[in-house]
Design an enzyme around this catalytic site. Structure first.
Site, PDB file in Angstrom:
ATOM      1  N   LYS A  23      10.683  80.481  63.949  1.00  0.00           N
ATOM      2  CA  LYS A  23      11.848  79.657  64.300  1.00  0.00           C
ATOM      3  C   LYS A  23      12.746  79.469  63.073  1.00  0.00           C
ATOM      4  O   LYS A  23      13.962  79.653  63.137  1.00  0.00           O
ATOM      5  CB  LYS A  23      11.384  78.272  64.794  1.00  0.00           C
ATOM      6  CG  LYS A  23      12.496  77.220  64.791  1.00  0.00           C
ATOM      7  CD  LYS A  23      12.017  75.846  65.201  1.00  0.00           C
ATOM      8  CE  LYS A  23      11.512  74.969  64.086  1.00  0.00           C
ATOM      9  NZ  LYS A  23      12.535  74.211  63.337  1.00  0.00           N
ATOM     10  N   ASN A  24      12.118  79.104  61.943  1.00  0.00           N
ATOM     11  CA  ASN A  24      12.932  78.743  60.780  1.00  0.00           C
ATOM     12  C   ASN A  24      13.562  79.949  60.089  1.00  0.00           C
ATOM     13  O   ASN A  24      14.423  79.803  59.227  1.00  0.00           O
ATOM     14  CB  ASN A  24      12.113  77.904  59.793  1.00  0.00           C
ATOM     15  CG  ASN A  24      11.874  76.507  60.340  1.00  0.00           C
ATOM     16  OD1 ASN A  24      12.491  76.130  61.340  1.00  0.00           O
ATOM     17  ND2 ASN A  24      11.004  75.746  59.708  1.00  0.00           N
ATOM     18  N   CYS A 128      16.802  61.430  60.137  1.00  0.00           N
ATOM     19  CA  CYS A 128      16.042  61.734  61.352  1.00  0.00           C
ATOM     20  C   CYS A 128      14.627  61.208  61.177  1.00  0.00           C
ATOM     21  O   CYS A 128      14.321  60.582  60.171  1.00  0.00           O
ATOM     22  CB  CYS A 128      16.054  63.226  61.659  1.00  0.00           C
ATOM     23  SG  CYS A 128      15.008  64.206  60.590  1.00  0.00           S
ATOM     24  N   ARG A 133      17.949  63.414  55.515  1.00  0.00           N
ATOM     25  CA  ARG A 133      18.149  64.879  55.438  1.00  0.00           C
ATOM     26  C   ARG A 133      19.504  65.131  54.775  1.00  0.00           C
ATOM     27  O   ARG A 133      20.456  65.564  55.411  1.00  0.00           O
ATOM     28  CB  ARG A 133      18.125  65.502  56.835  1.00  0.00           C
ATOM     29  CG  ARG A 133      16.847  65.332  57.632  1.00  0.00           C
ATOM     30  CD  ARG A 133      15.657  66.058  57.077  1.00  0.00           C
ATOM     31  NE  ARG A 133      15.705  67.503  57.153  1.00  0.00           N
ATOM     32  CZ  ARG A 133      15.336  68.226  58.197  1.00  0.00           C
ATOM     33  NH1 ARG A 133      14.912  67.632  59.291  1.00  0.00           N
ATOM     34  NH2 ARG A 133      15.385  69.538  58.171  1.00  0.00           N
ATOM     35  N   ASP A 320       5.449  71.321  56.803  1.00  0.00           N
ATOM     36  CA  ASP A 320       5.450  71.543  58.253  1.00  0.00           C
ATOM     37  C   ASP A 320       4.048  71.692  58.836  1.00  0.00           C
ATOM     38  O   ASP A 320       3.900  71.822  60.050  1.00  0.00           O
ATOM     39  CB  ASP A 320       6.299  72.782  58.603  1.00  0.00           C
ATOM     40  CG  ASP A 320       7.784  72.523  58.394  1.00  0.00           C
ATOM     41  OD1 ASP A 320       8.170  71.350  58.267  1.00  0.00           O
ATOM     42  OD2 ASP A 320       8.546  73.505  58.350  1.00  0.00           O
ATOM     43  N   ARG A 412      11.138  72.259  70.891  1.00  0.00           N
ATOM     44  CA  ARG A 412      12.108  72.734  69.901  1.00  0.00           C
ATOM     45  C   ARG A 412      11.528  73.876  69.071  1.00  0.00           C
ATOM     46  O   ARG A 412      12.282  74.722  68.583  1.00  0.00           O
ATOM     47  CB  ARG A 412      12.477  71.590  68.940  1.00  0.00           C
ATOM     48  CG  ARG A 412      13.430  70.573  69.495  1.00  0.00           C
ATOM     49  CD  ARG A 412      13.908  69.634  68.392  1.00  0.00           C
ATOM     50  NE  ARG A 412      14.003  70.358  67.142  1.00  0.00           N
ATOM     51  CZ  ARG A 412      13.444  69.988  65.993  1.00  0.00           C
ATOM     52  NH1 ARG A 412      12.784  68.870  65.902  1.00  0.00           N
ATOM     53  NH2 ARG A 412      13.565  70.726  64.918  1.00  0.00           N
TER      54      ARG A 412
HETATM   55  N1  EPU Z   1      17.289  67.955  49.981  1.00  0.00           N
HETATM   56  C1  EPU Z   1      18.231  67.286  49.249  1.00  0.00           C
HETATM   57  N2  EPU Z   1      19.529  67.693  49.328  1.00  0.00           N
HETATM   58  C2  EPU Z   1      19.916  68.743  50.089  1.00  0.00           C
HETATM   59  C3  EPU Z   1      18.946  69.434  50.838  1.00  0.00           C
HETATM   60  C4  EPU Z   1      17.624  69.017  50.765  1.00  0.00           C
HETATM   61  O1  EPU Z   1      17.912  66.334  48.547  1.00  0.00           O
HETATM   62  O2  EPU Z   1      21.105  69.063  50.099  1.00  0.00           O
HETATM   63  C5  EPU Z   1      15.882  67.537  49.910  1.00  0.00           C
HETATM   64  C6  EPU Z   1      15.308  67.144  51.265  1.00  0.00           C
HETATM   65  O3  EPU Z   1      15.588  65.802  51.583  1.00  0.00           O
HETATM   66  C7  EPU Z   1      13.848  67.407  51.070  1.00  0.00           C
HETATM   67  C8  EPU Z   1      13.832  68.635  50.176  1.00  0.00           C
HETATM   68  O4  EPU Z   1      15.120  68.664  49.545  1.00  0.00           O
HETATM   69  O5  EPU Z   1      13.252  66.350  50.387  1.00  0.00           O
HETATM   70  C9  EPU Z   1      13.580  69.946  50.866  1.00  0.00           C
HETATM   71  O6  EPU Z   1      14.423  70.070  52.013  1.00  0.00           O
HETATM   72  P1  EPU Z   1      14.985  71.478  52.498  1.00  0.00           P
HETATM   73  O7  EPU Z   1      16.439  71.518  52.252  1.00  0.00           O
HETATM   74  O8  EPU Z   1      14.159  72.558  51.908  1.00  0.00           O
HETATM   75  O9  EPU Z   1      14.735  71.382  54.061  1.00  0.00           O
HETATM   76  P2  EPU Z   1      15.596  72.154  55.141  1.00  0.00           P
HETATM   77  O10 EPU Z   1      16.034  73.437  54.572  1.00  0.00           O
HETATM   78  O11 EPU Z   1      16.615  71.250  55.715  1.00  0.00           O
HETATM   79  C10 EPU Z   1      13.660  73.536  56.200  1.00  0.00           C
HETATM   80  C11 EPU Z   1      12.973  73.623  57.531  1.00  0.00           C
HETATM   81  C12 EPU Z   1      12.116  72.380  57.746  1.00  0.00           C
HETATM   82  C13 EPU Z   1      11.102  72.279  56.602  1.00  0.00           C
HETATM   83  C14 EPU Z   1      11.852  72.247  55.258  1.00  0.00           C
HETATM   84  C15 EPU Z   1      10.920  72.231  54.068  1.00  0.00           C
HETATM   85  C16 EPU Z   1      14.476  74.903  58.924  1.00  0.00           C
HETATM   86  C17 EPU Z   1      15.340  74.959  60.097  1.00  0.00           C
HETATM   87  N3  EPU Z   1      13.957  73.720  58.597  1.00  0.00           N
HETATM   88  O12 EPU Z   1      14.504  72.402  56.271  1.00  0.00           O
HETATM   89  O13 EPU Z   1      11.418  72.602  58.970  1.00  0.00           O
HETATM   90  O14 EPU Z   1      10.327  71.110  56.752  1.00  0.00           O
HETATM   91  O15 EPU Z   1      12.697  73.410  55.156  1.00  0.00           O
HETATM   92  O16 EPU Z   1      10.123  73.350  54.050  1.00  0.00           O
HETATM   93  O17 EPU Z   1      14.223  75.905  58.299  1.00  0.00           O
HETATM   94  C18 EPU Z   1      10.433  72.019  61.009  1.00  0.00           C
HETATM   95  O18 EPU Z   1      10.420  73.222  61.293  1.00  0.00           O
HETATM   96  O19 EPU Z   1       9.811  71.148  61.671  1.00  0.00           O
HETATM   97  C19 EPU Z   1      11.189  71.568  59.838  1.00  0.00           C
HETATM   98  C20 EPU Z   1      11.547  70.303  59.658  1.00  0.00           C
END
Ligand code: EPU
Length: 436
Positions: A23-24, A128, A133, A320, A412
């Site tokens: 998915k991701n 969320c 986020r 995850d 989802r």
């Molecule tokens: N963060 C920031 N600023 C940003 C972006 C992220 O501070 O601009 C922080 C976040 O709050 C968090 C950390 O950095 O503490 C890592 O977040 P990341 O940006 O890596 O998360 P994401 O890219 O939004 C993806 C996956 C998530 C998974 C995370 C971590 C997708 C669609 N989502 O989210 O998956 O938990 O990476 O590996 O790829 C799930 O599938 O259930 C899910 C939540």
């Protein structure tokens, strides 16, 4: 009223499960198609409400998106056939709030839209159930390439004058690297002028998969899968064919399902290389995974050992799979400690597991789990995708029946989860919520 799962616990799972495409990986890869000319063919995109939402968003952004439904030799339709995406119009640049709140990964269209159309308007995701986020790192990275941002009515609006310019930048934040932030900036840099160097980039397999897609489209990217990614901008990208990597989180969830039911599962389309920290930790709990190419065989010793685990960016233990591991540790012989480094508030499943007889105490971003002999069925509430998966695992082993409410969360991210688990011996029914 939303649907619930009704799960009767107690069966040992035995048999074979096919792991779906990730998915991701699929979501940002689908968004990347906004940058290519021609028809991109994506194989292995799972049928999920999140991928359906991305199809809807791409359609709103002027794409023609079709799911091919080829037939098997026996004449049955293959529901998750290849997905084809082609950009027909570049007028629309807006990802509105209603779609961003149902699917946070909508933020992945930001980099591709800015790179190809020069402007983008995306609703700010807000918080969320797994915590804040923020998208500050995405915006900081894209700003380094020359995008100007402002916020209007809850939307972030970005504009580029002329072409983006490559830059050297640090992309890490307080919680470590960002997966979708790295992908957004990498996508934009693929079409920027000159060289971009991303230092502190995320190394997750989903970043690598997206880089591989972009390379097939004509991008020049090196170092993906390491913390330093180098991108030489090109003028244009063209459609290609690409197969999505296996879903490592779905695979990890099924490995833990085998462990918690003291069962034996064979997982096909399972890339254990992407789960090295998980396999390593589970080995010390008493779970064995054997590999034969893309097939994994999971078995377990009856006694589960307690462990200490902290979630980390890849290749560390993924956030995850934290809820699923926590469910397993509820039944370990002793006390375990689980700390969440990525999303420190991602513990809403703890209260629900305690309703099932678990003994888990939360202290800040740490959960202390006192192993119990057994869990009992109860009515519990799913709060997010992975928390729901943790509850399904607990229910598989609990005495009696468990009702898990709000299972739209699980739809989802897990393709046909009840069909897959029922085929190996689970008893899961889907139906309208009941007072039990
Ligand atoms: N963060 C920031 N600023 C940003 C972006 C992220 O501070 O601009 C922080 C976040 O709050 C968090 C950390 O950095 O503490 C890592 O977040 P990341 O940006 O890596 O998360 P994401 O890219 O939004 C993806 C996956 C998530 C998974 C995370 C971590 C997708 C669609 N989502 O989210 O998956 O938990 O990476 O590996 O790829 C799930 O599938 O259930 C899910 C939540």
């Amino acid at each position: 009223m939303s649907d619930s799962f009704f799960i009767r616990g107690g069966s040992r799972l035995k048999g074979t499960i096919e792991v779906s495409g990730s998915k991701n990986s699929s979501l940002p890869i689908m968004a990347s198609c906004l940058m290519a000319s021609g028809r991109t063919v994506l194989k292995g995109v799972p049928r999920l409400s999140d991928t359906d939402s991305m199809v809807q968003l791409l359609a709103q952004l002027g794409c023609d998106v079709k799911r091919l439904e080829p037939k098997t030799a026996a004449g049955n339709i293959i529901l998750n056939g290849p997905l084809e995406v082609e950009v027909m119009s570049e007028q629309q640049c807006w990802a509105p709030y209603d779609i961003v709140t149902t699917m946070r990964a909508s933020i992945c269209v930001l980099g591709p839209l800015l790179a190809k159309r020069g402007r983008a308007r995306v609703a700010m995701p807000g918080g969320c159930s797994i915590g804040d986020r923020p998208i500050d790192l995405h915006l900081r990275g894209l700003a380094k390439l020359g995008v100007q941002f402002h916020i209007e009515s809850g939307d972030v609006i970005g504009e580029v004058r002329g072409r983006m310019k490559g830059a050297r930048m640090y992309l890490g934040g307080a919680q470590g690297p960002t997966v979708l932030g790295t992908i957004n900036v990498m996508c934009a840099a693929a079409l920027a002028e000159g060289e971009t160097v991303l230092v502190g980039a995320a190394c997750e397999p989903e970043v690598v998969d997206c880089a591989e897609l972009l390379i097939k489209m004509g991008a020049r990217i090196r170092g993906h899968g390491t913390p330093e990614i180098r991108i030489d901008g090109v003028d244009k990208l063209a459609a290609c064919e690409h197969k999505i990597i296996p879903d490592r989180i779905e695979a990890g969830t099924f490995i833990i399902a085998a462990a918690i039911t003291n069962g034996e599962l064979e997982l096909r389309n399972c890339e254990l290389d992407h789960l090295i920290s998980v396999v390593d930790l589970l080995e010390s709990v008493g779970v064995h995974c054997e590999r034969d190419g893309l097939t994994a065989r999971v078995s377990t010793t009856r006694r589960l050992n307690p462990v200490e685990m902290t979630t980390q960016p890849y290749p560390g233990f993924p956030t995850d799979l934290q809820a699923q591991l926590l469910a397993l540790l509820c039944l370990a012989d002793g006390n375990s400690v689980v700390t969440e480094r990525i999303f420190p508030d991602r513990f809403l499943h703890v209260g629900e597991l305690n309703r099932m007889g678990a003994r888990v105490r939360k202290e800040g971003a740490t959960a202390i789990i006192q192993g119990v002999k057994d869990l009992q069925g109860a009515t519990v509430m799913a709060s997010d995708l992975r928390a729901s998966a943790g509850l399904v695992l607990a229910a598989l082993v609990a005495k009696g029946q468990t009702q898990i409410r709000r299972i739209y969360h699980i739809d989802r991210g897990y393709e046909k989860i009840e069909a897959k688990l029922n085929a190996v011996g689970a008893t899961i029914e889907r139906g309208p919520e009941k007072n039990m």
